[in-house]
Enzyme design. Structure first.
Site, PDB file in Angstrom:
ATOM      1  N   CYS A   1     -41.132  48.518  -8.687  1.00 13.43           N
ATOM      2  CA  CYS A   1     -39.817  48.705  -9.319  1.00 13.43           C
ATOM      3  C   CYS A   1     -38.901  49.621  -8.515  1.00 13.43           C
ATOM      4  CB  CYS A   1     -39.974  49.235 -10.742  1.00 13.43           C
ATOM      5  SG  CYS A   1     -40.729  50.881 -10.867  1.00 13.43           S
TER       6      CYS A   1
ATOM      7  N   CYS B   1     -16.277  58.639 -23.116  1.00 11.65           N
ATOM      8  CA  CYS B   1     -16.959  58.042 -24.255  1.00 11.65           C
ATOM      9  C   CYS B   1     -18.357  57.549 -23.890  1.00 11.65           C
ATOM     10  CB  CYS B   1     -16.132  56.907 -24.842  1.00 11.65           C
ATOM     11  SG  CYS B   1     -15.694  55.613 -23.674  1.00 11.65           S
TER      12      CYS B   1
END
Length: 357
Positions: free
Chosen positions: A72, A319
């Site tokens: 990975c 945000c």
């Protein structure tokens, strides 16, 4: 504030078993039986629960003595080693006006479904969508420089004026003829490491900063166009130059805070939420409920969530630092992959602020 703290190991082990992409880059697993560490999305056989040690950063994994997994590759950004992605991005950069089709991908010896999956995983959109945006951006550049609509149409590679106007309207929410010369508000775009962004400003304040592929962008531009009574055009004003410079420095790890004059288009409560978000230091995170408590309105969790989603000045009003109550990624207009990248990037700022001088 959740900061760099992780949820309980049961939650993370469940995410590991599910290969949940919401945690990719935000938590890692060190495997005591092998001495390696992996992303939670690693395709390798899953370790036993008792052999798992969950850590928040690559640095923490290395400090604990774990080696990086060769499958990975947690030391490299996802997609860096994908030759298909590298090849097509280079082709797109060389000829942004090219009309890409699945047939064109097949002619290059590529499988369109593989290309689609690779780009969706890496960028949250398909290669063909990215190519269409590149064509429209070429036309936008022509308009921003004062060119005629017909010139923008040709630069974007559209034979038909109707097709160009329809594509432009879908992308920005307004046809090219809706934009005036020498207008009070000007729109322009620039590239970032997270993808192209569109900015709108007057001569003193930034009104909008959004990723060009955000689905809500057409609606936001229509609303802004109406609020200024159509006095909007293309071009570059000083606040856009400053926004690009500060954003480039932020994404490069050289600037933790923004110093921009913002024009906030929202209700008083919505603006309070946006101002509270700007007070969060880079590298920190908060839940909707915690943000509501800080505003003295613990019952207004849904209203806080709506205000967060209505933010139209991405990154500068952060945000992306709002997470779910369990610490997992929640919806983000710019795409969860960007939210993950931003949170991971900002960890370096958090570590710097914690390091004694």
């Amino acid at each position: 504030m959740t900061d760099l703290f992780l949820p309980d190991d049961d939650t993370l082990y469940a995410a590991l078993l599910a290969r949940d992409p919401a945690w990719d880059g935000r938590a890692y697993v060190g495997v005591s039986s092998t001495g390696i560490f992996c992303r939670l999305t690693c395709p390798a056989r899953k370790p036993k629960r008792e052999n798992c040690h969950f850590l928040p950063t690559v640095a923490a994994c290395l400090a604990a003595g774990y080696r990086a997994c060769l499958r990975c590759r947690p030391l490299r950004p996802e997609g860096d080693g994908d030759p298909v992605v590298t090849r097509l991005l280079a082709a797109l950069e060389a000829d942004p006006a090219r009309r890409w089709t699945e047939g064109g991908l097949t002619a290059m010896g590529l499988d369109p479904s593989t290309v689609r999956r690779s780009f969706k995983r890496q960028f949250g959109q398909t290669f063909l969508d990215m190519a269409r945006q590149a064509r429209l951006q070429a036309g936008l550049t022509t308009l921003a420089q004062g060119g005629r609509v017909i010139d923008a149409q040709i630069e974007a590679g559209y034979d038909s004026p109707a097709a160009f106007r329809a594509a432009f309207a879908r992308h920005l929410g307004l046809p090219p003829g809706s934009f005036r010369a020498n207008a009070r508000l000007r729109a322009d775009w620039f590239d970032t490491v997270l993808g192209p962004m569109i900015a709108v400003s007057d001569r003193t304040h930034l009104h909008l900063l959004e990723f060009a592929d955000r689905k809500a962008l057409p609606t936001e531009l229509k609303r802004l166009h109406a609020s200024c009574k159509g006095d909007m055009g293309f071009g570059r004003l000083p606040p856009i130059d400053e926004a690009e410079a500060q954003l480039t420095a932020f994404l490069a790890g050289r600037r933790a805070r923004f110093d921009l004059d913002l024009a906030l288009h929202g209700t008083p409560f919505t603006c309070r939420v946006w101002q509270a978000l700007q007070e969060l230091p880079a590298g920190s995170t908060v839940s909707y409920s915690e943000l509501a408590r800080r505003l003295g309105r613990p019952e207004a969790v849904r209203a806080v969530a709506r205000a967060n989603g209505a933010n139209q000045i991405a990154i500068v009003i952060p945000c992306h630092r709002v997470l779910g109550a369990d610490g997992a990624l929640t919806g983000y207009g710019g795409g969860l992959w960007r939210k993950q990248r931003l949170i991971e990037l900002e960890r370096a700022y958090a570590q710097t602020e914690r390091t004694p001088a």
